[in-house]
Design a protein around this motif. Structure first.
Motif, PDB file in Angstrom:
ATOM      1  N   ALA A 170      -2.515  17.766   3.028  1.00  0.00           N
ATOM      2  CA  ALA A 170      -2.189  19.169   2.748  1.00  0.00           C
ATOM      3  C   ALA A 170      -2.566  19.548   1.327  1.00  0.00           C
ATOM      4  N   THR A 171      -2.311  18.629   0.380  1.00  0.00           N
ATOM      5  CA  THR A 171      -2.642  18.949  -1.016  1.00  0.00           C
ATOM      6  C   THR A 171      -4.148  19.032  -1.238  1.00  0.00           C
ATOM      7  N   GLN A 172      -4.926  18.443  -0.329  1.00  0.00           N
ATOM      8  CA  GLN A 172      -6.389  18.547  -0.418  1.00  0.00           C
ATOM      9  C   GLN A 172      -6.934  19.738   0.363  1.00  0.00           C
ATOM     10  N   GLY A 173      -6.041  20.507   0.990  1.00  0.00           N
ATOM     11  CA  GLY A 173      -6.472  21.663   1.759  1.00  0.00           C
ATOM     12  C   GLY A 173      -6.982  21.340   3.148  1.00  0.00           C
ATOM     13  N   ARG A 174      -6.778  20.129   3.609  1.00  0.00           N
ATOM     14  CA  ARG A 174      -7.241  19.712   4.943  1.00  0.00           C
ATOM     15  C   ARG A 174      -6.100  19.970   5.938  1.00  0.00           C
ATOM     16  N   VAL A 175      -5.931  21.227   6.244  1.00  0.00           N
ATOM     17  CA  VAL A 175      -4.726  21.699   6.909  1.00  0.00           C
ATOM     18  C   VAL A 175      -4.620  21.179   8.342  1.00  0.00           C
ATOM     19  N   ILE A 191       3.793  10.902   4.101  1.00  0.00           N
ATOM     20  CA  ILE A 191       3.024  10.839   2.852  1.00  0.00           C
ATOM     21  C   ILE A 191       1.551  11.161   3.116  1.00  0.00           C
ATOM     22  N   LEU A 192       1.020  10.647   4.225  1.00  0.00           N
ATOM     23  CA  LEU A 192      -0.374  10.945   4.572  1.00  0.00           C
ATOM     24  C   LEU A 192      -0.549  12.438   4.842  1.00  0.00           C
ATOM     25  N   ALA A 193       0.372  13.029   5.580  1.00  0.00           N
ATOM     26  CA  ALA A 193       0.287  14.460   5.867  1.00  0.00           C
ATOM     27  C   ALA A 193       0.341  15.275   4.579  1.00  0.00           C
ATOM     28  N   ALA A 208       0.825  -1.211   0.000  1.00  0.00           N
ATOM     29  CA  ALA A 208       0.000   0.000   0.000  1.00  0.00           C
ATOM     30  C   ALA A 208       0.855   1.255   0.000  1.00  0.00           C
ATOM     31  N   ALA A 209       1.972   1.228   0.736  1.00  0.00           N
ATOM     32  CA  ALA A 209       2.856   2.392   0.770  1.00  0.00           C
ATOM     33  C   ALA A 209       3.421   2.694  -0.611  1.00  0.00           C
ATOM     34  N   LYS A 210       3.832   1.641  -1.340  1.00  0.00           N
ATOM     35  CA  LYS A 210       4.374   1.873  -2.683  1.00  0.00           C
ATOM     36  C   LYS A 210       3.305   2.434  -3.622  1.00  0.00           C
ATOM     37  N   ILE A 211       2.053   1.956  -3.471  1.00  0.00           N
ATOM     38  CA  ILE A 211       0.972   2.495  -4.300  1.00  0.00           C
ATOM     39  C   ILE A 211       0.715   3.953  -3.942  1.00  0.00           C
ATOM     40  N   ALA A 212       0.776   4.269  -2.648  1.00  0.00           N
ATOM     41  CA  ALA A 212       0.597   5.658  -2.224  1.00  0.00           C
ATOM     42  C   ALA A 212       1.650   6.558  -2.857  1.00  0.00           C
ATOM     43  N   HIS A 213       2.878   6.076  -2.953  1.00  0.00           N
ATOM     44  CA  HIS A 213       3.935   6.864  -3.585  1.00  0.00           C
ATOM     45  C   HIS A 213       3.619   7.116  -5.061  1.00  0.00           C
ATOM     46  N   CYS A 214       3.049   6.114  -5.715  1.00  0.00           N
ATOM     47  CA  CYS A 214       2.681   6.309  -7.121  1.00  0.00           C
ATOM     48  C   CYS A 214       1.661   7.428  -7.264  1.00  0.00           C
ATOM     49  N   ARG A 256       1.052   9.790  -5.158  1.00  0.00           N
ATOM     50  CA  ARG A 256       1.679  11.062  -4.780  1.00  0.00           C
ATOM     51  C   ARG A 256       2.349  11.690  -5.985  1.00  0.00           C
ATOM     52  N   ASP A 257       3.113  10.895  -6.724  1.00  0.00           N
ATOM     53  CA  ASP A 257       3.828  11.435  -7.875  1.00  0.00           C
ATOM     54  C   ASP A 257       2.876  11.875  -8.976  1.00  0.00           C
ATOM     55  N   LEU A 258       1.717  11.228  -9.049  1.00  0.00           N
ATOM     56  CA  LEU A 258       0.711  11.618 -10.043  1.00  0.00           C
ATOM     57  C   LEU A 258      -0.102  12.831  -9.593  1.00  0.00           C
ATOM     58  N   GLY A 259       0.031  13.226  -8.312  1.00  0.00           N
ATOM     59  CA  GLY A 259      -0.708  14.375  -7.795  1.00  0.00           C
ATOM     60  C   GLY A 259      -2.147  14.069  -7.448  1.00  0.00           C
ATOM     61  N   HIS A 260      -2.461  12.809  -7.151  1.00  0.00           N
ATOM     62  CA  HIS A 260      -3.824  12.391  -6.809  1.00  0.00           C
ATOM     63  C   HIS A 260      -3.946  12.293  -5.288  1.00  0.00           C
ATOM     64  N   GLY A 261      -4.388  13.377  -4.666  1.00  0.00           N
ATOM     65  CA  GLY A 261      -4.396  13.461  -3.218  1.00  0.00           C
ATOM     66  C   GLY A 261      -5.281  12.444  -2.530  1.00  0.00           C
ATOM     67  N   GLU A 262      -6.496  12.238  -3.016  1.00  0.00           N
ATOM     68  CA  GLU A 262      -7.427  11.337  -2.342  1.00  0.00           C
ATOM     69  C   GLU A 262      -6.934   9.894  -2.374  1.00  0.00           C
ATOM     70  N   GLU A 263      -6.440   9.450  -3.528  1.00  0.00           N
ATOM     71  CA  GLU A 263      -5.914   8.082  -3.632  1.00  0.00           C
ATOM     72  C   GLU A 263      -4.659   7.916  -2.778  1.00  0.00           C
ATOM     73  N   THR A 264      -3.823   8.958  -2.761  1.00  0.00           N
ATOM     74  CA  THR A 264      -2.627   8.893  -1.910  1.00  0.00           C
ATOM     75  C   THR A 264      -3.026   8.721  -0.458  1.00  0.00           C
ATOM     76  N   GLU A 265      -4.020   9.483  -0.020  1.00  0.00           N
ATOM     77  CA  GLU A 265      -4.492   9.382   1.363  1.00  0.00           C
ATOM     78  C   GLU A 265      -5.002   7.973   1.675  1.00  0.00           C
ATOM     79  N   ARG A 266      -5.792   7.413   0.769  1.00  0.00           N
ATOM     80  CA  ARG A 266      -6.393   6.098   1.023  1.00  0.00           C
ATOM     81  C   ARG A 266      -5.322   5.034   1.229  1.00  0.00           C
TER      82      ARG A 266
END
Length: 464
Positions: free
Chosen positions: A396-401, A390-392, A350-356, A358-368
């Motif tokens: 942040a990229t979703q504006g959930r400060v 990575i979760l933080a 899951a961590a490696k998928i989150a990194h993917c 992240r690099d694509l700029g998909h905040g919601e999928e990165t969070e999941r």
């Protein structure tokens, strides 16, 4: 003529006194050890030692042999510099080319470990070479390789007890690395490679049944050393260690270990912004993993391929590679996982998928996927710090400060005490993501905390 040192060699004199050697006694020990180390032409006597004490230096390999004599006698590591002499300068490109014979592999790895242990500046400050991995992977896959290494008929006998010792030492160092970061472990790992594994590799003899696990164990520890340097952002040295680990895996006939090293090459290439090379290495790693018949390793290699595509912002290719990885992972059974791959589980996947994402700029999928990755073994302190950061960042990229700051504070507290440049990079990325909200009190508190706990970051300078 031998090179000269202007001043009398007080360091050598002090070591002679400490070891209680006479000049003749030291000379005799040097000659005996030289023969054991494959340098039978050394011919020294008490007069030779007298000249060295006056400031003369013998030619290579005598300084290295002298240092080893004192190391063996005094029970602690004595370097060439410690005996008041200069080590043989090793070319800065040492280790960049993959050897294709057992003798060359032993020699190159030993030279690399020696230069590292001696902290030879031109080598330890060497840069990452963008072309070296491709050449190494191609030669590893297609050769030509020495098919029948000549067995040694003399030297220390290597048995499975020696192999098991290397494995246990590697496991212990790996645990410390995960808990403390590469900076706390690097030196003892290099020393063990140089003073223990190196002599066995160069001079040991063993049966065919022992040769394969011995080279595999040496490859695993060398790969770990590479990872320590990668963690410290000393990418030139990390690259050289990985290339030599790949050669050792070949002589071990261990395609699983070879695939694991190639996957590590892929991750390093991604880290140094060589996304295309990361894909190439991941695909080469898959070839080795398939030959080894290890679905879990194939999964790792496929997700590394996806990561390379993500860095190129190719969402479609990334998605296809992740789909292949998920299908492969469904075939994994717990009994087939080699010990050096125990870290790869659902949380790591899951961590490696989150990194993917992240690099694509998909905040919601990165969070999941980052949330899934936190269900990990807590003993992997550095890895959990990465995943929390990575979760933080995703929040942040979703504006959930407010949520982002909560997890950022956790990551910063976890990072304190870790000697890891990669961890600092992750925390810096989080602070950058929070930069647009710098006027908010929570964000200011996070910045203050980062500068207090991790002063080397200088996060204030990183704000837009």
């Amino acid at each position: 003529m031998p090179s000269k040192i202007k001043e009398p060699n007080q360091q050598l004199a002090q070591l002679l006194a400490e070891a209680r050697f006479s000049n003749q006694g030291l000379a005799e020990r040097i000659v005996r050890l030289g023969k054991a180390r494959g340098a039978p032409a050394l011919r020294y006597n008490h007069s030779s030692v007298t000249r060295w004490l006056r400031g003369e230096q013998p030619r290579h390999p005598a300084p290295e042999i002298i240092a080893e004599v004192f190391t063996l006698e005094l029970g602690r590591r004595i370097s060439v510099a410690d005996i008041g002499m200069r080590a043989m300068a090793i070319p800065p490109d040492t280790g960049l080319e993959i050897p294709t014979t057992k003798a060359d592999t032993s020699r190159t790895a030993s030279l690399l470990w020696q230069a590292d242990a001696e902290q030879q500046r031109l080598l330890i400050e060497a840069d990452y070479d963008p072309s070296a991995f491709a050449a190494a992977a191609l030669r590893w896959l297609v050769g030509p390789w020495d098919p029948t290494p000549q067995p040694r008929t003399s030297g220390q006998r290597i048995g499975m007890a020696d192999v098991e010792e290397i494995r246990q030492v590697t496991d212990a160092f790996r645990i410390l690395d995960n808990r403390l970061g590469g900076g706390h472990v690097r030196r003892p790992v290099v020393e063990y490679l140089h003073t223990h594994v190196g002599p066995l590799l160069r001079e040991g003899r063993c049966s065919e049944e022992v040769r394969r696990p011995f080279f595999s164990a040496a490859a695993d520890l060398t790969k770990l050393a590479a990872w320590l340097y990668h963690d410290l952002d000393r990418q030139g040295l990390a690259q050289r260690y990985l290339i030599q680990a790949l050669a050792m895996a070949k002589f071990a006939e261990d395609y699983g270990m070879g695939g694991e090293v190639l996957a590590a090459m892929s991750q390093q290439a991604h880290y140094v912004s060589q996304a295309g090379r990361a894909v190439d290495m991941a695909r080469a790693a898959q070839s080795a993993a398939q030959r080894a018949g290890l679905p879990i390793l194939i999964t790792e290699c496929q997700v590394m391929e996806a990561h390379g595509y993500a860095a190129q912002h190719d969402a479609r290719a990334c998605a296809l590679a992740l789909t292949r990885a998920e299908r492969t992972y469904e075939r994994v059974t717990g009994t087939e996982v080699p010990p050096w791959l125990h870290y790869f589980d659902e949380a790591y996947f899951a961590a490696k998928i989150a990194h993917c994402f992240r690099d694509l700029g998909h905040g919601e999928e990165t969070e999941r996927y980052a949330l899934q990755s936190l269900k990990m073994d807590p003993s992997y302190r550095r890895g959990k710090t990465f995943n929390t950061a990575i979760l933080a960042l995703a929040l942040a990229t979703q504006g959930r400060v407010e949520e982002a700051c909560t997890h950022a504070r956790t990551a910063i507290h976890m990072a304190a005490g870790l000697h890891s440049s990669r961890v600092y990079r992750y925390i810096r990325d989080v602070c950058r993501a929070l930069g647009p909200y710098a006027s908010e009190p929570d964000v200011g508190a996070v910045m203050d905390l980062a500068e207090d706990r991790l002063p080397a970051l200088r996060v204030r300078e990183e704000r837009p």
